[in-house]
Design a protein around this motif. Sequence first.
Motif, PDB file in Angstrom:
ATOM      1  N   UNK A 115      -5.432   9.786  11.455  1.00  0.00           N
ATOM      2  CA  UNK A 115      -5.421  11.247  11.467  1.00  0.00           C
ATOM      3  C   UNK A 115      -4.052  11.770  11.047  1.00  0.00           C
ATOM      4  N   UNK A 116      -4.035  13.050  10.718  1.00  0.00           N
ATOM      5  CA  UNK A 116      -2.790  13.752  10.424  1.00  0.00           C
ATOM      6  C   UNK A 116      -2.318  14.386  11.722  1.00  0.00           C
ATOM      7  N   UNK A 117      -1.084  14.054  12.148  1.00  0.00           N
ATOM      8  CA  UNK A 117      -0.599  14.517  13.449  1.00  0.00           C
ATOM      9  C   UNK A 117       0.806  15.100  13.312  1.00  0.00           C
ATOM     10  N   UNK A 133       7.112  18.624  10.926  1.00  0.00           N
ATOM     11  CA  UNK A 133       6.517  18.060   9.712  1.00  0.00           C
ATOM     12  C   UNK A 133       5.517  16.973  10.102  1.00  0.00           C
ATOM     13  N   UNK A 134       4.325  17.029   9.522  1.00  0.00           N
ATOM     14  CA  UNK A 134       3.237  16.126   9.899  1.00  0.00           C
ATOM     15  C   UNK A 134       3.422  14.735   9.304  1.00  0.00           C
ATOM     16  N   UNK A 135       2.779  13.765   9.957  1.00  0.00           N
ATOM     17  CA  UNK A 135       2.717  12.394   9.440  1.00  0.00           C
ATOM     18  C   UNK A 135       1.276  11.910   9.552  1.00  0.00           C
ATOM     19  N   UNK A 146     -11.606 -13.633  11.427  1.00  0.00           N
ATOM     20  CA  UNK A 146     -12.431 -13.080  12.488  1.00  0.00           C
ATOM     21  C   UNK A 146     -11.789 -13.059  13.854  1.00  0.00           C
ATOM     22  N   UNK A 147     -10.650 -13.728  14.040  1.00  0.00           N
ATOM     23  CA  UNK A 147      -9.988 -13.782  15.345  1.00  0.00           C
ATOM     24  C   UNK A 147      -8.944 -12.680  15.452  1.00  0.00           C
ATOM     25  N   UNK A 148      -8.957 -11.895  16.538  1.00  0.00           N
ATOM     26  CA  UNK A 148      -7.951 -10.837  16.702  1.00  0.00           C
ATOM     27  C   UNK A 148      -6.538 -11.413  16.689  1.00  0.00           C
ATOM     28  N   UNK A 149      -5.662 -10.795  15.880  1.00  0.00           N
ATOM     29  CA  UNK A 149      -4.304 -11.289  15.734  1.00  0.00           C
ATOM     30  C   UNK A 149      -3.259 -10.248  16.121  1.00  0.00           C
ATOM     31  N   UNK A 150      -3.486  -8.981  15.733  1.00  0.00           N
ATOM     32  CA  UNK A 150      -2.475  -7.971  16.039  1.00  0.00           C
ATOM     33  C   UNK A 150      -3.096  -6.594  16.159  1.00  0.00           C
ATOM     34  N   UNK A 151      -2.396  -5.737  16.898  1.00  0.00           N
ATOM     35  CA  UNK A 151      -2.740  -4.324  17.015  1.00  0.00           C
ATOM     36  C   UNK A 151      -1.561  -3.553  16.444  1.00  0.00           C
ATOM     37  N   UNK A 152      -1.820  -2.807  15.357  1.00  0.00           N
ATOM     38  CA  UNK A 152      -0.752  -2.134  14.616  1.00  0.00           C
ATOM     39  C   UNK A 152      -0.868  -0.622  14.754  1.00  0.00           C
ATOM     40  N   UNK A 153       0.217   0.024  15.166  1.00  0.00           N
ATOM     41  CA  UNK A 153       0.297   1.486  15.232  1.00  0.00           C
ATOM     42  C   UNK A 153       1.311   1.924  14.181  1.00  0.00           C
ATOM     43  N   UNK A 154       0.856   2.721  13.209  1.00  0.00           N
ATOM     44  CA  UNK A 154       1.662   3.028  12.035  1.00  0.00           C
ATOM     45  C   UNK A 154       1.788   4.530  11.832  1.00  0.00           C
ATOM     46  N   UNK A 155       3.014   4.978  11.536  1.00  0.00           N
ATOM     47  CA  UNK A 155       3.295   6.377  11.210  1.00  0.00           C
ATOM     48  C   UNK A 155       3.829   6.419   9.781  1.00  0.00           C
ATOM     49  N   UNK A 156       3.210   7.232   8.923  1.00  0.00           N
ATOM     50  CA  UNK A 156       3.556   7.284   7.508  1.00  0.00           C
ATOM     51  C   UNK A 156       3.914   8.702   7.094  1.00  0.00           C
ATOM     52  N   UNK A 157       4.948   8.817   6.252  1.00  0.00           N
ATOM     53  CA  UNK A 157       5.266  10.154   5.739  1.00  0.00           C
ATOM     54  C   UNK A 157       4.073  10.671   4.953  1.00  0.00           C
ATOM     55  N   UNK A 158       3.898  11.965   4.949  1.00  0.00           N
ATOM     56  CA  UNK A 158       2.635  12.567   4.522  1.00  0.00           C
ATOM     57  C   UNK A 158       2.283  12.305   3.059  1.00  0.00           C
ATOM     58  N   UNK A 159       3.261  12.399   2.150  1.00  0.00           N
ATOM     59  CA  UNK A 159       2.919  12.313   0.727  1.00  0.00           C
ATOM     60  C   UNK A 159       2.413  10.936   0.317  1.00  0.00           C
ATOM     61  N   UNK A 160       2.858   9.871   1.010  1.00  0.00           N
ATOM     62  CA  UNK A 160       2.331   8.547   0.688  1.00  0.00           C
ATOM     63  C   UNK A 160       1.226   8.124   1.655  1.00  0.00           C
ATOM     64  N   UNK A 161       1.136   8.799   2.787  1.00  0.00           N
ATOM     65  CA  UNK A 161       0.123   8.446   3.773  1.00  0.00           C
ATOM     66  C   UNK A 161      -1.230   9.086   3.523  1.00  0.00           C
ATOM     67  N   UNK A 162      -1.240  10.328   3.079  1.00  0.00           N
ATOM     68  CA  UNK A 162      -2.524  11.025   2.906  1.00  0.00           C
ATOM     69  C   UNK A 162      -3.463  10.344   1.915  1.00  0.00           C
ATOM     70  N   UNK A 163      -2.976   9.811   0.777  1.00  0.00           N
ATOM     71  CA  UNK A 163      -3.896   9.111  -0.128  1.00  0.00           C
ATOM     72  C   UNK A 163      -4.602   7.917   0.505  1.00  0.00           C
ATOM     73  N   UNK A 164      -4.087   7.412   1.617  1.00  0.00           N
ATOM     74  CA  UNK A 164      -4.731   6.273   2.264  1.00  0.00           C
ATOM     75  C   UNK A 164      -6.069   6.632   2.899  1.00  0.00           C
ATOM     76  N   UNK A 165      -6.325   7.923   3.117  1.00  0.00           N
ATOM     77  CA  UNK A 165      -7.627   8.320   3.663  1.00  0.00           C
ATOM     78  C   UNK A 165      -8.757   7.890   2.739  1.00  0.00           C
TER      79      UNK A 165
END
Length: 260
Positions: A115-117, A133-135, A146-165
């Motif tokens: 989401x945008x937050x 300013x949103x991220x 198939x085996x759980x390896x990591x839980x990743x929480x990521x914050x991205x600047x908006x101009x490069x993050x929004x295209x990931x939607x």
Amino acid sequence: MDKVTAVPALADGRRPRADRARQVADLLRGEITHGRFGGGRLPLEAALAREFGTSRNTVRDALDLLRDEGLIERCPGVGTTVSGERYPHGLHRLLGLAEVLHEHGEVTNEVRAMSLIEPPPAVSGRLGLAAGESVVYVERLRRLNGLPLSLDLTYLVRDVGEPLFDADLEHNDIFVLLERIAGQQLGLAELSLEAVNADAHTAAVLGAPRGAALLMIERLAHLADGRPVDLEFIRFRGDRLTMRGHLRRSLNDSMEKTWP
């Protein structure tokens, strides 16, 4: 002058057995993670005692430590076997998880939230953003074969993050996608690594016991032009990953850039 006979450190009877067992466990852990026991079976206790110059009781205690870590299994009549592979994660290059582990299988990503937050000040400050300013926030559960390896929480600047939607985050590393979007490579990253215990929720998501040891990485990645764009908090299952790297000591160390 009297001749001095060297006594192997592991066989020094003046040291507590628990200390010697820990020492053997450290050496065995390294050999296991480096693939010495290709068939998955460790030598007999007597053979290990001879190899390390210590008693069978000390070896038995060392194996108990590794069993408690989930690295080996000990079965009567079967012997001691490696119970689960630990995958190497290099620390000397800035790579996405799929790039790091491509030789070990397929990495897939389950996007649990996106989401945008409006981020907390701690995030804005690290990314060099103005207040308000949103991220783009992305939370992913990452699996290897198939085996759980990591839980990743990521914050991205908006101009490069929004295209990931509109991107395929399930089968791609964010790093690879960011470089395509930004039109330049990532440069350096500031990184910290520490051990944390899994809280009840994180343990459930990763399929690990509550309180299990996790490797926690905080990483701030910059583009080649120096701009910070990606702040991540990554929790790896400590029983499935080994961090490795190459460190060089040079006369110019004091002149190199250090990061807080």
